[in-house]
Design a protein around this motif. Sequence first.
Motif, PDB file in Angstrom:
ATOM      1  N   ASP A  54       0.835  -1.208   0.000  1.00  0.00           N
ATOM      2  CA  ASP A  54       0.000   0.000   0.000  1.00  0.00           C
ATOM      3  C   ASP A  54       0.867   1.255   0.000  1.00  0.00           C
ATOM      4  O   ASP A  54       0.586   2.213  -0.728  1.00  0.00           O
ATOM      5  CB  ASP A  54      -0.940   0.019   1.203  1.00  0.00           C
ATOM      6  CG  ASP A  54      -2.037  -1.031   1.112  1.00  0.00           C
ATOM      7  OD1 ASP A  54      -2.282  -1.560   0.006  1.00  0.00           O
ATOM      8  OD2 ASP A  54      -2.641  -1.339   2.167  1.00  0.00           O
ATOM      9  N   ALA A  55       1.935   1.239   0.802  1.00  0.00           N
ATOM     10  CA  ALA A  55       2.837   2.394   0.859  1.00  0.00           C
ATOM     11  C   ALA A  55       3.583   2.571  -0.456  1.00  0.00           C
ATOM     12  O   ALA A  55       3.791   3.702  -0.913  1.00  0.00           O
ATOM     13  CB  ALA A  55       3.817   2.233   2.022  1.00  0.00           C
ATOM     14  N   THR A 105       4.019  -4.550 -14.770  1.00  0.00           N
ATOM     15  CA  THR A 105       4.419  -5.793 -14.104  1.00  0.00           C
ATOM     16  C   THR A 105       3.713  -5.949 -12.763  1.00  0.00           C
ATOM     17  O   THR A 105       3.288  -7.052 -12.412  1.00  0.00           O
ATOM     18  CB  THR A 105       5.951  -5.874 -13.923  1.00  0.00           C
ATOM     19  OG1 THR A 105       6.406  -4.722 -13.208  1.00  0.00           O
ATOM     20  CG2 THR A 105       6.661  -5.960 -15.260  1.00  0.00           C
ATOM     21  N   LEU A 106       3.583  -4.851 -12.025  1.00  0.00           N
ATOM     22  CA  LEU A 106       2.913  -4.939 -10.728  1.00  0.00           C
ATOM     23  C   LEU A 106       1.435  -5.272 -10.887  1.00  0.00           C
ATOM     24  O   LEU A 106       0.917  -6.161 -10.210  1.00  0.00           O
ATOM     25  CB  LEU A 106       3.073  -3.636  -9.934  1.00  0.00           C
ATOM     26  CG  LEU A 106       2.412  -3.634  -8.552  1.00  0.00           C
ATOM     27  CD1 LEU A 106       3.056  -4.683  -7.638  1.00  0.00           C
ATOM     28  CD2 LEU A 106       2.491  -2.243  -7.926  1.00  0.00           C
ATOM     29  N   THR A 107       0.743  -4.584 -11.775  1.00  0.00           N
ATOM     30  CA  THR A 107      -0.689  -4.846 -11.932  1.00  0.00           C
ATOM     31  C   THR A 107      -0.937  -6.255 -12.470  1.00  0.00           C
ATOM     32  O   THR A 107      -1.890  -6.912 -12.049  1.00  0.00           O
ATOM     33  CB  THR A 107      -1.378  -3.796 -12.822  1.00  0.00           C
ATOM     34  OG1 THR A 107      -0.731  -3.748 -14.092  1.00  0.00           O
ATOM     35  CG2 THR A 107      -1.364  -2.423 -12.179  1.00  0.00           C
ATOM     36  N   SER A 117      -5.158  -5.283  -3.443  1.00  0.00           N
ATOM     37  CA  SER A 117      -4.582  -3.979  -3.805  1.00  0.00           C
ATOM     38  C   SER A 117      -4.556  -3.722  -5.310  1.00  0.00           C
ATOM     39  O   SER A 117      -4.047  -2.691  -5.745  1.00  0.00           O
ATOM     40  CB  SER A 117      -3.161  -3.861  -3.247  1.00  0.00           C
ATOM     41  OG  SER A 117      -3.202  -3.831  -1.839  1.00  0.00           O
ATOM     42  N   LEU A 118      -5.093  -4.639  -6.099  1.00  0.00           N
ATOM     43  CA  LEU A 118      -5.073  -4.461  -7.554  1.00  0.00           C
ATOM     44  C   LEU A 118      -5.743  -3.155  -7.970  1.00  0.00           C
ATOM     45  O   LEU A 118      -5.224  -2.422  -8.816  1.00  0.00           O
ATOM     46  CB  LEU A 118      -5.747  -5.643  -8.259  1.00  0.00           C
ATOM     47  CG  LEU A 118      -5.870  -5.525  -9.781  1.00  0.00           C
ATOM     48  CD1 LEU A 118      -4.491  -5.391 -10.432  1.00  0.00           C
ATOM     49  CD2 LEU A 118      -6.618  -6.718 -10.346  1.00  0.00           C
ATOM     50  N   GLY A 123      -4.783   2.339 -10.217  1.00  0.00           N
ATOM     51  CA  GLY A 123      -4.881   3.796 -10.139  1.00  0.00           C
ATOM     52  C   GLY A 123      -3.743   4.490 -10.864  1.00  0.00           C
ATOM     53  O   GLY A 123      -3.896   5.618 -11.350  1.00  0.00           O
ATOM     54  N   LEU A 124      -2.600   3.828 -10.964  1.00  0.00           N
ATOM     55  CA  LEU A 124      -1.481   4.403 -11.721  1.00  0.00           C
ATOM     56  C   LEU A 124      -1.837   4.506 -13.204  1.00  0.00           C
ATOM     57  O   LEU A 124      -1.599   5.532 -13.835  1.00  0.00           O
ATOM     58  CB  LEU A 124      -0.219   3.559 -11.523  1.00  0.00           C
ATOM     59  CG  LEU A 124       0.373   3.650 -10.126  1.00  0.00           C
ATOM     60  CD1 LEU A 124       1.212   2.425  -9.800  1.00  0.00           C
ATOM     61  CD2 LEU A 124       1.191   4.915  -9.989  1.00  0.00           C
ATOM     62  N   PHE A 125      -2.417   3.432 -13.751  1.00  0.00           N
ATOM     63  CA  PHE A 125      -2.856   3.493 -15.144  1.00  0.00           C
ATOM     64  C   PHE A 125      -3.966   4.526 -15.319  1.00  0.00           C
ATOM     65  O   PHE A 125      -3.995   5.251 -16.312  1.00  0.00           O
ATOM     66  CB  PHE A 125      -3.351   2.122 -15.623  1.00  0.00           C
ATOM     67  CG  PHE A 125      -2.260   1.195 -16.063  1.00  0.00           C
ATOM     68  CD1 PHE A 125      -1.240   1.612 -16.901  1.00  0.00           C
ATOM     69  CD2 PHE A 125      -2.265  -0.123 -15.643  1.00  0.00           C
ATOM     70  CE1 PHE A 125      -0.245   0.748 -17.314  1.00  0.00           C
ATOM     71  CE2 PHE A 125      -1.270  -1.001 -16.045  1.00  0.00           C
ATOM     72  CZ  PHE A 125      -0.256  -0.566 -16.886  1.00  0.00           C
ATOM     73  N   THR A 126      -4.873   4.600 -14.366  1.00  0.00           N
ATOM     74  CA  THR A 126      -5.959   5.575 -14.443  1.00  0.00           C
ATOM     75  C   THR A 126      -5.409   6.998 -14.434  1.00  0.00           C
ATOM     76  O   THR A 126      -5.881   7.863 -15.181  1.00  0.00           O
ATOM     77  CB  THR A 126      -6.957   5.365 -13.294  1.00  0.00           C
ATOM     78  OG1 THR A 126      -7.473   4.031 -13.371  1.00  0.00           O
ATOM     79  CG2 THR A 126      -8.097   6.366 -13.350  1.00  0.00           C
TER      80      THR A 126
END
Length: 190
Positions: A54-55, A105-107, A117-118, A123-126
Motif C-alpha cells: 500500500d505504501a 508488471t505490478l498490476t 490492492s489491484l 490507479g497508476l494506469f488511471t
Amino acid sequence: MRGETTRAQIVEAADRLFYQQGYEHTSFAAIAEAVRISRGNFYYHFKSKDDILDAVISARLAGTRQLLERWEAEESEPAGRIRRFIEILLTNRADIQSYGCPVGTLTTELAKLDHASLREANGLFTLFRTWLRDQFALLGHETEADALAMHVLAFTQGVATLANAFRDEDFIRREVRQMCDWLSQYTEGG
C-alpha cells in the motif's frame, strides 16, 4: 524524523525489489536486508507485506503526479507533454529491458494473485489515462481523447513487454520514433 526516514527507505527498497523480483517473491527479510535494519525495527514500521505494498503504491502515485506536473511545467504544449510520456520508454530503457514496465508488471502480478490492492495499483494506469486524455482534449480532440489516451497506454505497455522479452534497444527506439510520428497527425493545426 529518523522514523520517517527509515520508513521512506523501506518503501523505496520495497518498491525497487517488487519491481525487480516481483511482489510475491520479495520477502520481509530481503527488504530489511536492503535497508540494513533489524526485522524488529522493520515490523515497527510495517506489520505486513500488504502494508508495504500500500505504501509503495501510494509513493508511486505521488511520484507519478510529480512527474506529470513537472512535464506540464516544462512543456508548454500538450503534444510535447504526450511526447515526453512516449519517450519515457527511452529514458527507462535499461530497466524496461531488464524488468518490464513497473506499473504493468505490478498490476499483472496482482491480477494473477487476485490481490486486494489491484484496484489501487490500477490507479497508476488511471492517472496516466486521465492525464493523456486531458492532453489530447487540449489538442482539440475531445471526442476521441479517451480512445487516443488508451492507444498511447496500450502502445507503451506493448513496447515495454516486448522490449523486456527480446532485450532489444533498437526496437524501443524505432517504436518510439514511429509513435511520435503517429502523434504528429494529431498535433498539426491543434
